[in-house]
Scaffold this motif. Sequence first.
Motif, PDB file in Angstrom:
ATOM      1  N   GLU A   1       0.793  -1.425  -0.242  1.00 21.98           N
ATOM      2  CA  GLU A   1      -0.104   0.008   0.027  1.00 21.98           C
ATOM      3  C   GLU A   1       0.972   1.017  -0.084  1.00 21.98           C
ATOM      4  OE1 GLU A   1      -3.591   0.151   0.859  1.00 21.98           O
ATOM      5  OE2 GLU A   1      -4.099  -1.742   1.044  1.00 21.98           O
ATOM      6  N   ARG A   2       0.282   2.347  -0.399  1.00 17.93           N
ATOM      7  CA  ARG A   2       0.958   3.527  -0.223  1.00 17.93           C
ATOM      8  C   ARG A   2       0.037   4.854   0.168  1.00 17.93           C
ATOM      9  NH1 ARG A   2      -2.105   6.467  -3.425  1.00 17.93           N
ATOM     10  NH2 ARG A   2      -1.863   6.211  -5.614  1.00 17.93           N
TER      11      ARG A   2
ATOM     12  N   VAL B   1       1.176   9.541 -11.218  1.00 17.74           N
ATOM     13  CA  VAL B   1       0.608   8.705 -10.234  1.00 17.74           C
ATOM     14  C   VAL B   1       0.629   6.974 -10.812  1.00 17.74           C
ATOM     15  CG1 VAL B   1      -1.900   8.525 -10.583  1.00 17.74           C
ATOM     16  CG2 VAL B   1      -0.983   8.339  -8.132  1.00 17.74           C
TER      17      VAL B   1
ATOM     18  N   ASP C   1       3.377   4.425  -9.075  1.00 13.47           N
ATOM     19  CA  ASP C   1       2.395   2.829  -8.492  1.00 13.47           C
ATOM     20  C   ASP C   1       3.379   1.822  -9.090  1.00 13.47           C
ATOM     21  OD1 ASP C   1       1.019   4.394  -6.746  1.00 13.47           O
ATOM     22  OD2 ASP C   1      -0.625   4.358  -7.945  1.00 13.47           O
TER      23      ASP C   1
ATOM     24  N   ILE D   1       3.197  -1.072  -6.365  1.00 12.66           N
ATOM     25  CA  ILE D   1       2.166  -1.034  -5.447  1.00 12.66           C
ATOM     26  C   ILE D   1       1.152  -1.785  -5.781  1.00 12.66           C
ATOM     27  CG2 ILE D   1       0.354   0.546  -4.703  1.00 12.66           C
ATOM     28  CD1 ILE D   1       3.214   1.323  -3.408  1.00 12.66           C
TER      29      ILE D   1
ATOM     30  N   VAL E   1      -4.320   0.331  -4.171  1.00 13.83           N
ATOM     31  CA  VAL E   1      -4.381   1.710  -3.921  1.00 13.83           C
ATOM     32  C   VAL E   1      -5.464   2.207  -2.979  1.00 13.83           C
ATOM     33  CG1 VAL E   1      -4.764   4.040  -5.111  1.00 13.83           C
ATOM     34  CG2 VAL E   1      -3.016   2.226  -6.164  1.00 13.83           C
TER      35      VAL E   1
ATOM     36  N   HIS F   1      -6.625   6.169 -14.682  1.00 14.06           N
ATOM     37  CA  HIS F   1      -5.426   5.439 -14.412  1.00 14.06           C
ATOM     38  C   HIS F   1      -5.570   4.109 -14.920  1.00 14.06           C
ATOM     39  CE1 HIS F   1      -5.129   8.394 -10.809  1.00 14.06           C
ATOM     40  NE2 HIS F   1      -5.216   9.267 -12.016  1.00 14.06           N
TER      41      HIS F   1
ATOM     42  N   PRO G   1      -2.982  -1.969 -10.067  1.00 10.21           N
ATOM     43  CA  PRO G   1      -3.188  -2.316  -8.727  1.00 10.21           C
ATOM     44  C   PRO G   1      -4.855  -2.443  -8.474  1.00 10.21           C
ATOM     45  CG  PRO G   1      -2.231  -0.055  -8.876  1.00 10.21           C
ATOM     46  CD  PRO G   1      -2.355  -0.666 -10.013  1.00 10.21           C
TER      47      PRO G   1
ATOM     48  N   TYR H   1      -8.003  -1.115  -6.408  1.00  8.32           N
ATOM     49  CA  TYR H   1      -8.418   0.010  -5.528  1.00  8.32           C
ATOM     50  C   TYR H   1      -9.279   0.073  -4.253  1.00  8.32           C
ATOM     51  CZ  TYR H   1      -5.840   2.124  -9.389  1.00  8.32           C
ATOM     52  OH  TYR H   1      -4.675   2.575  -9.979  1.00  8.32           O
TER      53      TYR H   1
END
Length: 271
Positions: free
Chosen positions: A5-6, A190, A194, A199, A202, A215, A227, A229
């Motif tokens: 995660e970030r 972004v 990621d 990642i 998210v 994205h 990723p 979400y």
Amino acid sequence: MAHLERFAPSPTGPLHLGHAFSALTAWERAQAAGGGFLLRLEDIDTARSRAEYVQAIFEDLHWLGLDWPTPVLRQYTRLPAYRNALQKLDKMGLTYACTCTRRDIANALGAPQEGAPLGPDGVIYPGTCKGQNRQGPAAIRLDMAKAVTGDITYFEGSTPVTTPRAEMIETIGDIVLARKDIGTSYHLSVVLDDAFQGITHVTRGADLRPATPIHALLQNLLGLPAPVYHHHRLIRDENGKRLAKRDDARAIAKYRAEGASPQDIRKMVGL
Ligand code: GLU
Ligand code: ZN
């Protein structure tokens, strides 16, 4: 890493309760999954980013009990990577230069701004510069009609969320991939970061949900892994208004100074 995660704030103001909720949510989801957590500084907007806010972000998050590997990735160091991706999209014939000012766009739309339909980045670009081969200082836009060849899907947890192609074109339109002043954009940076940081999950506010199909599209075009979400609820003030970056009244630092504990902050945001 199976689950990474970030939390990716922009150092353009003090962190407030909304940021605390976002960071803690990502942190807890990582912990629950036995995964990792990263901090990234989204500081491409160098005119608005401040060193003092970077320090304050570190302090507030450590105080809340969060930890992350160092050095922290700073987006302004990644401009060459963003430029490469832009060139790739350009070679695919999916971009065009746009010299429009805000006023040009407003004039092209004719109607008063309030009446114009809004996309994730504000008014939907009327396409003035498309096919014009503009010279001089320009933003680079994505030609949405060329870029999307089918419906766009991302995963919210295990649930697929699909945006039909026509909706991508009509409700999002030709978004800016690179601003005139900074040579990149939130969306491009972004997505690339990621992927660069590996990642897998998210976690971010529901205010960014309209940006997620963009994205997902960029991940498809650039051949990047997608990723999963999670868009969390937003923290609102007592009038039901979403907290803004400028909302210093709800800065974590202010509550700290008043003697609040990290536990008090968690309670305030409903954790
Ligand atoms: N940097 C963005 C912000 O400050 C968040 C980016 C993201 O989580 O995708 O709101
Ligand atoms: Zn234009």
